[in-house]
Write a protein that holds these residues in place. Structure first.
Motif, PDB file in Angstrom:
ATOM      1  N   HIS A  11       0.825  -1.208   0.000  1.00  0.00           N
ATOM      2  CA  HIS A  11       0.000   0.000   0.000  1.00  0.00           C
ATOM      3  C   HIS A  11       0.859   1.258   0.000  1.00  0.00           C
ATOM      4  O   HIS A  11       0.648   2.175  -0.778  1.00  0.00           O
ATOM      5  CB  HIS A  11      -0.926   0.008   1.216  1.00  0.00           C
ATOM      6  N   LEU A  43       1.453   1.370  -3.902  1.00  0.00           N
ATOM      7  CA  LEU A  43       0.271   1.991  -4.491  1.00  0.00           C
ATOM      8  C   LEU A  43       0.315   3.506  -4.358  1.00  0.00           C
ATOM      9  O   LEU A  43      -0.073   4.241  -5.266  1.00  0.00           O
ATOM     10  CB  LEU A  43      -0.987   1.466  -3.792  1.00  0.00           C
ATOM     11  N   GLU A  44       0.769   3.976  -3.195  1.00  0.00           N
ATOM     12  CA  GLU A  44       0.804   5.412  -2.933  1.00  0.00           C
ATOM     13  C   GLU A  44       1.714   5.695  -1.745  1.00  0.00           C
ATOM     14  O   GLU A  44       2.142   4.784  -1.038  1.00  0.00           O
ATOM     15  CB  GLU A  44      -0.608   5.935  -2.636  1.00  0.00           C
ATOM     16  N   HIS A  77      -8.739  -1.628  -2.718  1.00  0.00           N
ATOM     17  CA  HIS A  77      -7.470  -1.540  -3.456  1.00  0.00           C
ATOM     18  C   HIS A  77      -7.290  -2.741  -4.384  1.00  0.00           C
ATOM     19  O   HIS A  77      -6.862  -2.590  -5.536  1.00  0.00           O
ATOM     20  CB  HIS A  77      -6.294  -1.465  -2.484  1.00  0.00           C
ATOM     21  N   ASP A  81      -8.236  -0.361  -7.504  1.00  0.00           N
ATOM     22  CA  ASP A  81      -6.999   0.374  -7.777  1.00  0.00           C
ATOM     23  C   ASP A  81      -5.973  -0.452  -8.551  1.00  0.00           C
ATOM     24  O   ASP A  81      -5.405   0.015  -9.548  1.00  0.00           O
ATOM     25  CB  ASP A  81      -6.372   0.854  -6.462  1.00  0.00           C
ATOM     26  N   ILE A  82      -5.729  -1.664  -8.088  1.00  0.00           N
ATOM     27  CA  ILE A  82      -4.686  -2.475  -8.728  1.00  0.00           C
ATOM     28  C   ILE A  82      -5.060  -2.874 -10.150  1.00  0.00           C
ATOM     29  O   ILE A  82      -4.224  -2.740 -11.061  1.00  0.00           O
ATOM     30  CB  ILE A  82      -4.345  -3.693  -7.848  1.00  0.00           C
ATOM     31  N   SER A 140     -11.842  -2.203   7.458  1.00  0.00           N
ATOM     32  CA  SER A 140     -12.204  -1.865   6.084  1.00  0.00           C
ATOM     33  C   SER A 140     -13.658  -1.416   6.027  1.00  0.00           C
ATOM     34  O   SER A 140     -14.472  -1.790   6.880  1.00  0.00           O
ATOM     35  CB  SER A 140     -12.004  -3.096   5.181  1.00  0.00           C
TER      36      SER A 140
END
Length: 247
Positions: A11, A43-44, A77, A81-82, A140
């Motif tokens: 992440h 990811l970020e 994610h 996102d992925i 989550s």
């Protein structure tokens, strides 16, 4: 024939300890499989980013990549996102094949790692008895992800024959402090917290702080760069590499 490259995609965090832990985990995976090209990406919030790593591998001659998301639960994610990042990478590199595996997940063998981390915390705090446990996770907005943590907590509690409560640092109740206080309201005084996080960070620190304030006798370190975590990472890769083989 060159084996596909492995990208361990975490992440990312503003906390430098998190990136350092991911680096150590990747180093452990390299030690277990020195024949593979293994790269970390984020990811970020941390570097290198995913696209940067893909470009690097393409320049090195790789046309097949297996991406293993270093996430403990399958949530936004992993689902959104992925796949978007992978679609962007393959659009920029015609002929490149990228296979994304399932997330690292909540393997039952991780409970052995949690036990090791917790035993170290109990020893450091000179705790000799326990009457309850709390399994602290990130939390989550996806209830199914939180339910997966709760199921793992039940398995862990059954193994130790102790009451266990799952707790979450964000998005869902109870918080770690609330879980500890609930046990104390039942008259339990020796409550330990296991950190079901992959790496340290401000979220982990806050969860631990709340637990201690509520009366927890010990809080473990996250899973970290344990050989068992690296083994699961490589197991995910093996499945993804097979799926890249033409039928």
């Amino acid at each position: 024939m060159t084996a596909p490259a492995l990208v361990a995609l975490a992440h990312g965090s503003r906390d430098s300890r998190s990136a350092a832990t991911i680096s150590a985990l990747v180093d452990e995976a390299k030690a277990q499989r020195p024949d593979l090209r293994i790269e970390k990406a984020f990811l970020e919030l941390s570097k290198p980013g995913f696209q940067t790593v893909v470009d690097k591998l393409v320049r090195a001659g790789y046309d097949e990549i297996v991406v293993v998301p270093l996430l403990l639960v399958e949530a936004f994610h992993a689902r959104v996102d992925i796949p978007e990042m992978v679609a962007e990478a393959t659009a920029r590199h015609p002929g490149l094949k990228i296979r994304t595996t399932g997330v690292l997940g909540l393997e039952s063998c991780f409970l052995e790692v949690l036990d090791q981390r917790l035993r170290a915390a109990l020893s450091e705090n000179r705790v000799r008895e326990l009457d309850a446990l709390v399994l602290a996770a990130a939390g989550s907005s996806d209830p199914l992800a939180n339910q997966a943590v709760a199921r793992l907590a039940r398995v862990w509690g059954a193994h130790h024959k102790l009451p266990v409560s799952a707790a979450y640092a964000t998005s869902a109740p109870p918080a770690t402090g609330e879980a500890v206080r609930a046990f104390r309201a039942e008259g339990r005084r020796h409550i330990a917290v296991a950190s079901l996080f992959l790496a340290p960070g401000t979220l982990v620190d806050r969860a631990a702080e709340l637990a201690v304030e509520a009366g927890a006798v010990a809080v473990s370190e996250p899973l970290g760069a344990h050989p068992e975590v690296a083994r699961i990472l490589l197991a995910r890769y093996a499945v993804g590499a097979v799926e890249l083989v033409p039928v």
